[in-house]
Design an enzyme around this catalytic site. Structure first.
Site, PDB file in Angstrom:
ATOM      1  N   ALA A 118     -42.146 -22.457 -72.166  1.00 39.99           N
ATOM      2  CA  ALA A 118     -43.203 -23.292 -71.572  1.00 39.99           C
ATOM      3  C   ALA A 118     -42.557 -24.611 -71.174  1.00 39.99           C
ATOM      4  CB  ALA A 118     -44.342 -23.495 -72.565  1.00 39.99           C
ATOM      5  N   PRO A 121     -43.010 -30.330 -68.046  1.00 40.66           N
ATOM      6  CA  PRO A 121     -42.400 -30.826 -66.812  1.00 40.66           C
ATOM      7  C   PRO A 121     -40.877 -30.813 -66.786  1.00 40.66           C
ATOM      8  CG  PRO A 121     -43.129 -32.656 -68.139  1.00 40.66           C
ATOM      9  CD  PRO A 121     -43.578 -31.430 -68.866  1.00 40.66           C
ATOM     10  N   GLY A 122     -40.225 -30.439 -67.905  1.00 41.14           N
ATOM     11  CA  GLY A 122     -38.796 -30.169 -67.831  1.00 41.14           C
ATOM     12  C   GLY A 122     -37.866 -31.119 -68.561  1.00 41.14           C
ATOM     13  N   LYS A 124     -37.236 -31.421 -71.732  1.00 37.93           N
ATOM     14  CA  LYS A 124     -36.485 -30.673 -72.753  1.00 37.93           C
ATOM     15  C   LYS A 124     -35.513 -29.687 -72.088  1.00 37.93           C
ATOM     16  CE  LYS A 124     -40.216 -30.965 -76.180  1.00 37.93           C
ATOM     17  NZ  LYS A 124     -41.234 -31.517 -75.233  1.00 37.93           N
ATOM     18  N   CYS A 239     -46.947 -31.024 -79.796  1.00 35.29           N
ATOM     19  CA  CYS A 239     -47.172 -32.473 -79.894  1.00 35.29           C
ATOM     20  C   CYS A 239     -48.583 -32.724 -80.432  1.00 35.29           C
ATOM     21  CB  CYS A 239     -46.954 -33.161 -78.552  1.00 35.29           C
ATOM     22  SG  CYS A 239     -48.063 -32.611 -77.243  1.00 35.29           S
TER      23      CYS A 239
END
Length: 311
Positions: A118, A121-122, A124, A239
Site C-alpha cells: 500500500a 504517496p511513496g 516509504k 498510523c
C-alpha cells in the site's frame, strides 16, 4: 485551554474510546500540538553530507535517532517544502519522523525483490529504494489509480529507478506465494496519528471506520504473508492507535499462520503494546511489537510489527 476538552467538542466518541487506552493528559496535549516538520535526505540524488550542508544554510536540523543518519527534524514550523529547490530536485523527501521507522525495521538490501503493498504517496517506497541503492526491484502497489499517479510523481522526483507501480487490491498479491524477499504493509487505517497534521481526521473518525479497516487489514496481512518467501521479513505498520487495527491484526496473523515476531530494537520511546482490549486477549508474542503514542517522541502515533516467515 484543555486539549482533551477541545477534542470532546470535535468528536466526543474519539475521546471516550482512547481515554480508556491512554489515561494521560499528555496524550491529548500532544495530539493537539502541531507536528514537527521533518525530512529525509535522499542519497539517490547526492551525497548525504553535501545535501545536509546545503540545508544547514537555511534551517537548524536535529537528527532523528532511529534513522540511518538521513532523517532530520527541522526546528521551525513555517516550512513550505514546495518552495524549496532541494525538494523540487528530489534531494529531500518531506516525511513524518515516525513514518521513517517501518523501512528501517524492514532493512531492505540491494538486489532484493520487495513488495510495498500500500505504497502511495511513496515516501516509504523512496526510503526503501534508498536503502537498496537503486539495485533490485520494488513492486509499489496502491489500490487507487489517483493515489498511484501521486506515487509515480514522487518516485520520479526521488530518482527511483527500480520500482514497478501497480494498481491492485493488495490481497491480489497473495497469489504470488513465497515470492518476495521482504514485504511492507503500511496498512490503510483510521489515521488517529494524523490528527496532529489535520483535525479533519478527528472530525471524521468513527468506531465504524476502525472495524472497517480492521477487516481490510486482516485480509491484506494474510495475503502479504503468503507472498513472503520462507526466511523473509514483513513489516506491518499503521498510523493509528486502535488495538483493533494494530495488536488484534497481528494476533490474527499469528493464529492463522506459522508467522513469528521479532523484537524491534531502536532508540525510541514506546508505550507498552496492548495485550487485552474489549474483553479480547492477544498472544503474549504481541508484546514484541512497537506502539508509539504522540507524547512518546513528539511524533505522530504509530504501530510497527516485524514478522518473519520460518524457513
Amino acid at each position: 485551554m484543555n486539549p482533551k476538552e477541545e477534542f470532546k467538542k470535535i468528536n466526543p466518541r474519539l475521546v471516550e474510546r482512547y481515554s480508556k487506552l491512554d489515561e494521560s493528559e499528555e496524550f491529548w496535549a500532544y495530539l493537539y500540538k502541531p507536528i514537527r516538520p521533518s525530512i529525509r535526505i535522499n542519497t539517490l540524488k547526492g551525497e548525504l553530507n553535501e545535501i545536509k550542508n546545503l540545508l544547514e544554510e537555511k534551517f537548524e536540523l536535529e537528527e532523528i535517532p532511529w534513522t540511518k543518519g538521513e532523517g532530520f527534524f527541522i526546528k521551525r514550523y513555517d516550512v513550505n517544502f514546495g518552495e524549496l529547490i532541494e525538494y523540487s530536485l528530489g534531494l529531500i523527501i518531506p516525511q513524518e519522523a515516525s513514518s521513517m521507522i517501518p523501512p528501517v525495521v524492514l532493512d531492505p538490501q540491494p538486489g532484493e525483490f520487495i513488495l510495498d503493498m500500500a505504497a502511495a504517496p511513496g515516501s516509504k517506497t523512496t526510503q526503501i529504494a534508498q536503502y537498496m541503492e537503486n539495485k533490485g526491484c520494488i513492486i509499489a502497489n496502491d489500490a487507487k489509480r489517483d493515489r498511484a499517479n501521486i506515487l509515480i510523481a514522487n518516485l520520479n522526483r526521488a530518482g527511483v529507478l527500480i520500482a514497478k507501480v501497480t494498481v491492485r487490491d493488495g490481497a491480489y498479491f497473495g497469489r504470488y506465494e513465497n515470492t518476495f524477499d521482504r514485504v511492507l504493509l503500511d496498512a490503510p487505517c483510521s489515521s488517529v496519528g494524523m490528527i496532529r497534521k489535520n483535525f479533519k481526521f478527528a472530525k471524521t473518525w468513527s468506531v465504524g471506520k476502525v472495524y472497517y479497516h480492521s477487516k481490510l487489514q486482516k485480509r491484506l496481512i494474510l495475503a502479504a504473508y503468503k507472498a513472503l518467501k520462507p526466511g523473509g521479513v514483513m513489516v506491518y505498520s499503521t498510523c493509528t492507535v486502535d488495538p483493533v487495527e494494530n495488536e488484534e491484526v497481528v494476533d490474527f496473523l499469528l493464529q492463522k499462520t506459522d508467522a513469528k515476531l521479532e523484537k524491534i530494537k531502536l532508540p525510541l520511546k514506546k508505550t507498552p503494546p496492548v495485550l487485552e482490549w474489549e474483553g479480547k486477549k492477544y498472544s503474549e508474542e504481541v508484546a514484541k511489537t512497537v506502539r508509539i503514542h504522540p507524547q512518546d517522541n513528539d511524533t505522530e502515533a504509530f504501530y510497527i510489527a516485524k514478522i518473519v516467515k520460518p524457513k
